[in-house]
Design a protein around this motif. Structure first.
Motif, PDB file in Angstrom:
ATOM      1  N   GLY A  98       0.850  -1.349  -0.312  1.00  0.00           N
ATOM      2  CA  GLY A  98       0.219  -0.226  -0.624  1.00  0.00           C
ATOM      3  C   GLY A  98       0.876   1.406  -0.160  1.00  0.00           C
ATOM      4  O   GLY A  98       1.866   1.066  -0.608  1.00  0.00           O
ATOM      5  N   LEU A  99      -0.253   2.334   0.272  1.00  0.00           N
ATOM      6  CA  LEU A  99       0.723   3.839   0.728  1.00  0.00           C
ATOM      7  C   LEU A  99       0.936   4.366   1.924  1.00  0.00           C
ATOM      8  O   LEU A  99      -0.018   3.696   2.176  1.00  0.00           O
ATOM      9  CB  LEU A  99       0.100   4.621  -0.664  1.00  0.00           C
ATOM     10  N   SER A 100       2.151   4.738   2.186  1.00  0.00           N
ATOM     11  CA  SER A 100       1.920   5.839   3.273  1.00  0.00           C
ATOM     12  C   SER A 100       2.250   7.435   2.555  1.00  0.00           C
ATOM     13  O   SER A 100       3.737   7.905   1.992  1.00  0.00           O
ATOM     14  CB  SER A 100       3.345   5.741   4.053  1.00  0.00           C
ATOM     15  N   ILE A 101       1.604   8.100   2.575  1.00  0.00           N
ATOM     16  CA  ILE A 101       1.802   8.962   2.337  1.00  0.00           C
ATOM     17  C   ILE A 101       1.492  10.654   3.210  1.00  0.00           C
ATOM     18  O   ILE A 101       0.980  10.022   4.069  1.00  0.00           O
ATOM     19  CB  ILE A 101      -0.195  10.214   1.476  1.00  0.00           C
ATOM     20  N   GLU A 102       2.837  11.361   3.414  1.00  0.00           N
ATOM     21  CA  GLU A 102       3.541  11.974   4.244  1.00  0.00           C
ATOM     22  C   GLU A 102       1.986  12.938   3.830  1.00  0.00           C
ATOM     23  O   GLU A 102       1.566  14.062   3.552  1.00  0.00           O
ATOM     24  CB  GLU A 102       4.798  12.757   3.963  1.00  0.00           C
ATOM     25  N   MET A 103       1.616  13.668   5.532  1.00  0.00           N
ATOM     26  CA  MET A 103       0.197  14.295   5.592  1.00  0.00           C
ATOM     27  C   MET A 103       0.610  16.125   4.629  1.00  0.00           C
ATOM     28  O   MET A 103      -0.387  15.871   4.701  1.00  0.00           O
ATOM     29  CB  MET A 103       0.503  14.566   7.619  1.00  0.00           C
ATOM     30  N   SER A 104       1.433  16.538   4.747  1.00  0.00           N
ATOM     31  CA  SER A 104       1.941  17.282   4.632  1.00  0.00           C
ATOM     32  C   SER A 104       1.756  17.987   3.322  1.00  0.00           C
ATOM     33  O   SER A 104       1.646  18.700   2.877  1.00  0.00           O
ATOM     34  CB  SER A 104       3.572  18.231   5.072  1.00  0.00           C
ATOM     35  N   ASN A 142       6.623  12.388   9.716  1.00  0.00           N
ATOM     36  CA  ASN A 142       6.614  13.094  11.098  1.00  0.00           C
ATOM     37  C   ASN A 142       6.041  14.376  10.916  1.00  0.00           C
ATOM     38  O   ASN A 142       5.958  14.756  11.701  1.00  0.00           O
ATOM     39  CB  ASN A 142       8.048  13.325  10.115  1.00  0.00           C
ATOM     40  N   THR A 143       5.325  14.552   9.957  1.00  0.00           N
ATOM     41  CA  THR A 143       4.570  15.808   9.842  1.00  0.00           C
ATOM     42  C   THR A 143       3.013  15.604  10.980  1.00  0.00           C
ATOM     43  O   THR A 143       2.079  16.798  10.699  1.00  0.00           O
ATOM     44  CB  THR A 143       3.947  16.443   8.814  1.00  0.00           C
ATOM     45  N   GLN A 144       2.886  14.252  10.847  1.00  0.00           N
ATOM     46  CA  GLN A 144       1.257  14.646  12.464  1.00  0.00           C
ATOM     47  C   GLN A 144       1.723  14.151  13.347  1.00  0.00           C
ATOM     48  O   GLN A 144       0.368  14.538  13.918  1.00  0.00           O
ATOM     49  CB  GLN A 144       0.953  12.657  11.795  1.00  0.00           C
ATOM     50  N   ASP A 145       3.486  14.452  13.755  1.00  0.00           N
ATOM     51  CA  ASP A 145       3.202  14.339  15.798  1.00  0.00           C
ATOM     52  C   ASP A 145       2.660  16.091  16.056  1.00  0.00           C
ATOM     53  O   ASP A 145       2.137  16.057  17.234  1.00  0.00           O
ATOM     54  CB  ASP A 145       5.021  13.900  16.186  1.00  0.00           C
ATOM     55  N   TYR A 146       3.179  16.975  14.969  1.00  0.00           N
ATOM     56  CA  TYR A 146       2.951  18.302  15.780  1.00  0.00           C
ATOM     57  C   TYR A 146       1.751  18.705  15.070  1.00  0.00           C
ATOM     58  O   TYR A 146       1.304  20.334  14.661  1.00  0.00           O
ATOM     59  CB  TYR A 146       3.522  18.818  15.153  1.00  0.00           C
ATOM     60  N   LEU A 159      -5.320  22.166   4.405  1.00  0.00           N
ATOM     61  CA  LEU A 159      -3.676  21.979   5.662  1.00  0.00           C
ATOM     62  C   LEU A 159      -3.300  23.140   5.424  1.00  0.00           C
ATOM     63  O   LEU A 159      -2.528  23.634   3.493  1.00  0.00           O
ATOM     64  CB  LEU A 159      -3.359  21.222   5.332  1.00  0.00           C
ATOM     65  N   GLY A 160      -2.375  23.684   6.159  1.00  0.00           N
ATOM     66  CA  GLY A 160      -0.950  24.817   6.371  1.00  0.00           C
ATOM     67  C   GLY A 160      -0.026  24.773   6.454  1.00  0.00           C
ATOM     68  O   GLY A 160      -0.541  23.401   7.964  1.00  0.00           O
ATOM     69  N   LYS A 161       1.056  25.223   6.509  1.00  0.00           N
ATOM     70  CA  LYS A 161       2.440  24.892   7.411  1.00  0.00           C
ATOM     71  C   LYS A 161       2.460  26.124   8.029  1.00  0.00           C
ATOM     72  O   LYS A 161       2.970  27.616   7.297  1.00  0.00           O
ATOM     73  CB  LYS A 161       3.566  24.542   6.257  1.00  0.00           C
ATOM     74  N   ALA A 403       2.873  -3.592   4.073  1.00  0.00           N
ATOM     75  CA  ALA A 403       3.900  -2.667   3.653  1.00  0.00           C
ATOM     76  C   ALA A 403       3.758  -1.792   2.842  1.00  0.00           C
ATOM     77  O   ALA A 403       3.151  -1.675   1.813  1.00  0.00           O
ATOM     78  CB  ALA A 403       5.398  -3.382   3.006  1.00  0.00           C
ATOM     79  N   LEU A 404       4.159  -0.359   4.064  1.00  0.00           N
ATOM     80  CA  LEU A 404       3.277   0.558   2.648  1.00  0.00           C
ATOM     81  C   LEU A 404       4.119   1.968   2.899  1.00  0.00           C
ATOM     82  O   LEU A 404       5.109   2.219   3.381  1.00  0.00           O
ATOM     83  CB  LEU A 404       2.655   2.151   3.675  1.00  0.00           C
ATOM     84  N   PHE A 405       4.109   1.616   1.302  1.00  0.00           N
ATOM     85  CA  PHE A 405       6.309   2.514   0.720  1.00  0.00           C
ATOM     86  C   PHE A 405       5.279   3.935   0.379  1.00  0.00           C
ATOM     87  O   PHE A 405       4.120   4.471   0.035  1.00  0.00           O
ATOM     88  CB  PHE A 405       5.778   2.011  -0.820  1.00  0.00           C
ATOM     89  N   HIS A 406       6.541   5.067   1.160  1.00  0.00           N
ATOM     90  CA  HIS A 406       6.330   6.592   0.860  1.00  0.00           C
ATOM     91  C   HIS A 406       6.619   7.219  -0.068  1.00  0.00           C
ATOM     92  O   HIS A 406       6.668   7.300  -1.346  1.00  0.00           O
ATOM     93  CB  HIS A 406       7.321   6.601   2.272  1.00  0.00           C
ATOM     94  N   VAL A 407       5.360   8.338  -0.071  1.00  0.00           N
ATOM     95  CA  VAL A 407       4.777   9.496  -0.639  1.00  0.00           C
ATOM     96  C   VAL A 407       4.931  10.783  -0.190  1.00  0.00           C
ATOM     97  O   VAL A 407       4.264  10.665   0.291  1.00  0.00           O
ATOM     98  CB  VAL A 407       3.742   9.420  -1.545  1.00  0.00           C
ATOM     99  N   GLY A 408       5.767  11.140  -0.550  1.00  0.00           N
ATOM    100  CA  GLY A 408       6.475  12.750  -0.854  1.00  0.00           C
ATOM    101  C   GLY A 408       5.824  13.254  -1.291  1.00  0.00           C
ATOM    102  O   GLY A 408       5.130  13.440  -1.892  1.00  0.00           O
ATOM    103  N   GLY A 409       6.548  15.091  -1.824  1.00  0.00           N
ATOM    104  CA  GLY A 409       6.217  15.679  -2.575  1.00  0.00           C
ATOM    105  C   GLY A 409       6.850  16.027  -3.499  1.00  0.00           C
ATOM    106  O   GLY A 409       7.555  14.727  -3.927  1.00  0.00           O
ATOM    107  N   GLN A 410       7.061  17.262  -4.652  1.00  0.00           N
ATOM    108  CA  GLN A 410       8.131  17.515  -5.109  1.00  0.00           C
ATOM    109  C   GLN A 410       9.382  17.484  -5.260  1.00  0.00           C
ATOM    110  O   GLN A 410       9.982  17.617  -6.349  1.00  0.00           O
ATOM    111  CB  GLN A 410       7.344  17.975  -6.009  1.00  0.00           C
ATOM    112  N   ASN A 411       9.985  17.195  -4.059  1.00  0.00           N
ATOM    113  CA  ASN A 411      11.235  17.609  -3.327  1.00  0.00           C
ATOM    114  C   ASN A 411      11.496  16.086  -3.017  1.00  0.00           C
ATOM    115  O   ASN A 411      12.719  16.308  -2.297  1.00  0.00           O
ATOM    116  CB  ASN A 411      11.500  18.220  -2.648  1.00  0.00           C
TER     117      ASN A 411
END
Length: 669
Positions: A98-104, A142-146, A159-161, A403-411
């Motif tokens: 499956g997928l793990s998507i960074e919350m941000s 990492n972004t879930q904790d705060y 959402l906003g940073k 197994a969840l493969f991570h998805v981040g942003g464009q960086n």
């Protein structure tokens, strides 16, 4: 006639427009302005390379072939039933990968808000759902904790940073988000059978934020599988999120505070869907956590046991003070060996056995080629396609449940898929990552029965460059997975594997079939970035996909030697071969007709046609009428979604306009 004339006028207007918006549809929650699906893709146009990591075209040289070369012909002897195989893995679901998507980055990946879902994302997920029956996605990281749930973000989005965590070497942002993010997820699940894991904030155990738990249950219903409490807690001290002496006992106590708050909250219905400990294995071991009494104390509160692990990191290339940057060319060979996956899971095997004793699923909650975004030329090349499949099957063999493969942003380099940059989304489509081929092939390897058991064959004398696995379904041999990590241009060789089921001198009756079907995952080199095919189909190059496969599927039939009772399978260099040992096995691997989704809105409002839903209310849903999770206008053919309050009526719009939209778009391009 007036209605027909109006509809024809609408279709003609699409030739000059880039989207169609339909109002008056009722989703899980209506967006304040409209409910629609957002297509960030459009006809291609040339533009300069943006420089973002996800679109990096750096291509490495394939590593030299091993010396001496492995044998190019070898036998594979298989037992006909799983009860005759020592050390075989436990049964696993087809939706293992499956997928793990960074919350941000959820607003980049899933959609702008609950009323605008990214069409390419839906199409990618449809490909997985048709093969696996469902898709499992974790939103967190990492972004879930705060992260804090608020009524409104400063930018008005979901959402906003609000600031960067400068103590953390990855500059993880502090997030605020609205419940519309949860409604967005719920609306996605009204279209496709997608279940979710959610990460809860773990920054303050004195003032616990239970909002995401309460509203997650209410909005997603049975579609939420569990809540992750703590993300990589063994890194908290290093990232200055806890005191220097923070250790396994500290996490054990804080987890207990969360458990107690959970149990004492009358608004939380499910008291047994917490997930932990989600270690990164950076400074603690799993055994150190088990030694605190974690499993005995919290077993009634846990729905799953979790871990997060990457085989390497590329942090030094991005952040000062965390070591010496790695040259990707120097480490690409580390991923082109069977030993990579074996090494990753080796220290976890005892914990997967403990999970079975406690009757809990053991989940690789976040993983990919390398943390801090992966490596250019590795994470986005055919290397990752082969590595991801091998590593995934090694986890199945080692008794992981998902197994969840991570998805981040464009960086980052390792994304399975990436949206075009916002300022290019009007004329660019999405970019598929090489790892998505692994995710799509995996359920075909495992089959649809949810009974797959996998065993490592230690093929070709346990050679690391030519590994193989046997897959059993319902206790019978179903498929064989064969890898070739070498590249011909770098001195590698193709090989022939001769498969035999029983027979010979074994004393076991032969059940070798008269013929087998074979599908290939191929590229010219392990360093190829885009020209990758699965059974002859591909997603194309950068900025070229809307999430649908291109080309005709090619399945080869190989005649077996009925006298010798063997089947010889050719595996190119590099390449992967999936051998289906029976018609039943082939049928269980094959995807049904894939549901595809068309555009109903774009965020660019100029030249956008609109239509009232009542104009097409009499149209029959196309290829969705038998899907339990999707809607139809045919009476009795639509099933209810699992998410609370789901009304999947939006599907009527997409299916009715699908053919017309893409036909007219093709005519106008």
């Amino acid at each position: 006639m007036a209605a027909i004339r109006s509809f024809l006028i609408l279709l003609c207007s699409i030739t000059a427009a880039h989207a169609v918006t339909v109002y008056n549809q009722v989703p899980l929650r209506a967006h304040p302005t409209s409910t629609s699906v957002t297509d960030t893709s459009a006809p291609s146009a040339s533009s300069a390379y943006t420089g973002l990591a996800a679109y990096d075209t750096t291509r490495l040289n394939p590593p030299a072939a091993p010396s001496p070369l492995p044998a190019n012909q070898f036998g594979v002897f298989l037992m006909p039933t799983s009860d005759m195989v020592q050390g075989i893995g436990i049964q696993t679901k087809s939706s293992f990968a499956g997928l793990s998507i960074e919350m941000s980055v959820t607003n980049q990946v899933l959609g702008k808000d609950s009323g605008h879902i990214n069409v390419p994302f839906l199409n990618f997920m449809a490909l997985l759902a048709e093969r696996a029956g469902e898709v499992v996605i974790r939103v967190g990281g990492n972004t879930q904790d705060y992260a804090t749930l608020v009524d409104k973000t400063p930018n008005g989005g979901i959402l906003g940073k609000v600031q960067e965590d400068t103590a953390n070497p990855t500059n993880t942002p502090t997030l605020v988000y609205t419940e519309d993010l949860l409604y967005l997820m719920g609306n996605i699940s009204s279209f496709l059978p997608i279940d979710w894991f959610l990460g809860v904030p773990f920054n303050d155990t004195q003032n616990m934020h239970m909002d995401i738990v309460e509203r997650g249950e209410r909005i997603l219903g049975e579609r939420v599988l569990g809540f992750q409490v703590g993300n990589e807690p063994d890194l908290y001290a290093r990232h200055q999120h806890r005191p220097e002496d923070y250790g396994p006992q500290s996490y054990f106590q804080e987890f207990g505070q969360w458990r107690d708050a959970w149990n004492n909250n009358a608004n939380v219905q499910n008291k047994s869907n917490l997930i932990g400990p989600s270690l990164a294995l950076a400074t603690w071991t799993m055994q150190q956590v088990w030694d605190t009494g974690f499993l005995d104390t919290y077993q009634n509160s846990l729905s799953a046991i979790s871990i997060e692990r990457y085989p390497a990191d590329n942090c030094a290339a991005h952040y000062a003070g965390v070591g010496t940057p790695v040259n990707p060319q120097d480490v690409i060979g580390n991923y082109l060996t069977h030993q990579s996956g074996v090494n990753i899971v080796r220290d976890i095997l005892n914990s997967t056995l403990l999970a079975q004793q406690y009757k809990k699923p053991f989940i690789m909650f976040e993983t990919n080629t390398a943390s801090c975004g992966g490596f250019p030329g590795i994470s986005n090349s055919f290397t990752a396609s082969l590595w991801g499949l091998d590593y995934g099957l090694q986890m199945v063999y080692s008794n992981f449940s998902h197994a969840l493969f991570h998805v981040g942003g464009q960086n980052v380099y390792y994304n399975p898929f990436t949206a075009a940059p916002t300022n290019e989304s009007y004329f660019h489509q999405w970019t598929v990552g090489s790892l998505f081929y692994s995710l799509m092939v995996m359920p075909e390897v495992l089959g649809k029965s949810n009974t797959a058991q996998v065993v490592d064959l230690f093929a070709n004398g346990a050679n690391d460059y030519t590994p193989g696995y046997a897959i059993y379904e319902n206790g019978k041999i179903a498929r064989v997975a064969l890898f070739n990590y070498m590249t011909v241009s770098a001195g590698g060789i193709a090989y022939d594997a001769t498969i035999q089921i029983g027979g010979g001198q074994s004393g076991i009756p032969s059940t070798t079939p008269q013929s087998v079907k074979v599908k290939y995952l191929l590229a010219d080199s392990v360093t190829e970035l885009t020209n990758i095919t699965w059974a002859g189909q591909t997603f194309g190059g950068q900025f070229e996909t809307d999430g649908r496969l291109l080309g005709d599927e090619q399945i080869q039939t190989v005649q077996c030697d009925t006298t010798a009772q063997t089947c010889t399978i050719h595996v190119p260099a590099p390449g992967f071969a999936l051998v289906m040992m029976s018609d039943e096995a082939a049928a269980n691997s094959e995807a049904t007709t894939t549901q595809t989704f068309s555009t109903t809105a774009v965020t660019k409002t100029a030249n956008t046609a609109v239509a009232d839903a009542s104009m097409i209310a009499g149209s029959n849903g196309h290829s969705g009428k038998d899907r339990s999770s999707l809607g139809s206008t045919s009476k009795g053919s639509s099933g209810a979604g699992k998410a609370a309050g789901v009304v999947p009526g939006m599907t009527i719009l997409f299916t009715a306009l699908f053919g017309a939209f893409f036909f007219m778009r093709a005519m106008s391009s």
